[in-house]
Design an enzyme around this catalytic site. Structure first.
Site, PDB file in Angstrom:
ATOM      1  N   HIS A  56      65.941  41.339  15.594  1.00 22.98           N
ATOM      2  CA  HIS A  56      64.852  42.128  14.887  1.00 22.98           C
ATOM      3  C   HIS A  56      64.008  40.767  14.368  1.00 22.98           C
ATOM      4  CE1 HIS A  56      66.361  45.989  15.386  1.00 22.98           C
ATOM      5  NE2 HIS A  56      67.537  45.572  15.109  1.00 22.98           N
ATOM      6  N   ASN A 129      66.979  52.708  14.197  1.00 26.77           N
ATOM      7  CA  ASN A 129      66.122  52.215  15.299  1.00 26.77           C
ATOM      8  C   ASN A 129      65.052  53.247  15.716  1.00 26.77           C
ATOM      9  OD1 ASN A 129      67.006  49.634  15.907  1.00 26.77           O
ATOM     10  ND2 ASN A 129      68.955  50.351  16.855  1.00 26.77           N
ATOM     11  N   TYR A 339      75.222  42.736   7.744  1.00 32.20           N
ATOM     12  CA  TYR A 339      73.758  42.520   7.330  1.00 32.20           C
ATOM     13  C   TYR A 339      73.514  41.871   5.988  1.00 32.20           C
ATOM     14  CZ  TYR A 339      71.793  45.365  11.338  1.00 32.20           C
ATOM     15  OH  TYR A 339      71.375  45.961  12.323  1.00 32.20           O
TER      16      TYR A 339
END
Length: 487
Positions: A56, A129, A339
């Site tokens: 991303h 997404n 993350y």
């Protein structure tokens, strides 16, 4: 292809017994921190690129608000979802997945849809997404999957052979691959696509009662997609087409909006539903669990500085608020760690103190020091806990709801291995024109694959999903359906 046996090992040379399934507490329990191979893979993977995002990397963002349009307090005690008309400020980042920071916006790729809600109880990040499913369903496979999407270490070129080798050896990917190769693989703009939380999450109400939930953001602008030839033309002429479109729309007062809907599944249904509800390669039928309106998201303000607000924005699926919790989805379980770990590496240990990430709620904790600490670092206040000096203390009333786990600590796969029903159903739902374009896109993507065995293996999966779908792809590639599939 080589048949020589090479044992996979950890970085310290120990053999790896299972590289496909992470270790969980019981068959459906949470992932165990003692799975050091999983932790090593995820931690090492987060540190493979400096300094842009590993995935991303290319994206655009905007500020806005979320307004509640339906009282869902019987399902969740999350305050920002509690009262009709209540508005919560939020920030969103759209992105492509595989390309570098300078890549084109109009490539065939999933789009990231990451929303940060600045709630009174802290930040809630919904990191999804523009597709309701994903390629894999266990985080232990994520580094390998993304390696196939990146550049070959020898040629520094994209490698279609690696892409389809992995997909053909991971048949759970077929649902997402079919979506990717359909018209929706190249959205017309960020404004003209839906968004999804993708994973299953858990909502808990004031009475401590739980329910499983999936999130659907439906664009009010309507779904529009790009013709492949126009997308290729724009990639060369205006690689920042989607970024420019979003900025200009907001600048001109054409504020994009999405309606948020949720699907609610009673906790007990998870044991009897025909698909594993925690498998992120599957969807829940809306006939079984209809969409329920929750609210409306509106984007009405562009960032003042791209680096400060978009590049330094950090999102984590583990940023929960009371009333919203994790599920046993093994892909989600890995993301809960990966993350935030990526942000600590890429932006720094104090990334949540930057303005775009800083909660609107008051922050009280005992974290101190670290690079680039932008505030008073706690001043002279007490810096440990427990203490006798009135420092912040825990709030037991916000403890996550318990759920039972059982079984042995082991690396286990999901129960359900039906990789084909849902992609086949999707193919049959498409119009003839849409099917034709899907087949053409699949054929075009597979033609550069250098190994015929890989093409045939992928064709077998497609044929099992739908014989017409598989036959048309095979014919486009000048190949025949393998006889073992036809028997």
């Amino acid at each position: 292809m080589s048949t020589k046996k090479n044992n996979l090992t950890t970085s310290w040379g120990a053999p790896v017994s299972d590289n496909q399934n992470s270790m969980t507490a019981g068959h459906r329990g949470p992932t165990l921190i003692q799975d050091v191979h999983l932790l090593e893979k995820l931690a090492h993977f987060n540190r493979e690129r400096v300094p842009e995002r590993v995935v991303h990397a290319k994206g655009a963002g905007a500020h806005g608000y979320f307004e509640v349009t339906n009282d869902l307090s019987k399902y969740t005690k999350a305050n920002f979802l509690s009262n009709v008309g209540k508005r919560t400020p939020m920030f969103i980042r759209f992105s492509t997945v595989a390309g570098e920071l300078g890549s084109a916006d109009t490539v065939r790729d999933p789009r990231g849809f990451a929303v940060k809600f600045y709630t009174e109880d802290g930040n809630y990040d919904l990191v999804g997404n523009n597709t309701p499913v994903f390629f894999i369903r266990d985080a232990i496979k994520f580094p390998d999957f993304i390696h196939t999407q990146k550049r070959d270490p020898k040629t520094h070129l994209k490698n279609p052979t690696a892409v389809f080798d992995f997909w053909s050896l991971s048949p759970e990917s077929l649902h997402q691959v079919t979506i990717l190769m359909s018209d929706r693989g190249i959205p017309a703009t960020f404004r003209h696509m839906h968004g999804f939380g993708s994973h299953t999450f858990k909502w808990v109400n004031e009475q401590g009662e739980g329910a499983w939930v999936k999130y659907h953001f439906k664009t009010e602008q309507g779904v529009k997609n790009l013709d492949v030839n126009l997308a290729a033309k724009l990639a060369g002429e205006n690689p920042d087409y989607h970024t420019e479109d979003l900025f200009n729309a907001i600048e001109n007062g054409d504020f994009p909006a999405w309606k948020l809907y949720v699907q609610i599944m009673p906790v007990e249904d998870a044991d009897t539903y025909r698909f594993d509800p925690f498998d992120v390669t599957k969807v829940w039928s809306q006939k079984d669990y209809p969409l329920i309106e929750a609210g409306r998201m509106v984007l009405d303000k562009n960032p003042e500085n791209y680096f400060a607000e978009v590049e330094q924005a950090t999102f984590s699926p583990g940023s929960f608020v009371p009333g919203i919790e994790a599920s046993p989805d093994k892909m989600l379980q890995g993301r809960l760690f990966a993350y935030s770990d990526a942000h600590r590496y890429r932006v720094g240990a104090n990334h949540n103190l930057l303005p775009v990430n800083r909660p609107k709620a008051e922050v009280n904790n005992y974290q101190r020091d670290g690079q680039m600490r932008p505030d008073s670092n706690g001043g002279g206040s007490v810096y440990y806990e427990p203490n006798s000096f009135g420092g912040p203390t825990e709030s037991p009333e916000n403890k996550p709801a318990a759920y039972a786990v059982s079984g042995s600590a082991d690396s286990v796969a999901y129960d359900h291995d039906d990789y084909y029903t849902q992609p086949g159903d999707l193919y049959r739902l498409l119009s003839e024109d849409e099917r034709t374009r899907l087949v053409e896109n699949m054929v075009g993507a597979m033609k550069p694959v250098a190994v015929e065995e890989i093409k045939l293996r992928q064709i077998q999966h497609i044929y099992k999903a739908d014989p017409e779908y598989g036959t048309r792809v095979a014919e486009g590639l000048g190949l025949s359906i393998p006889q073992e599939v036809l028997r």
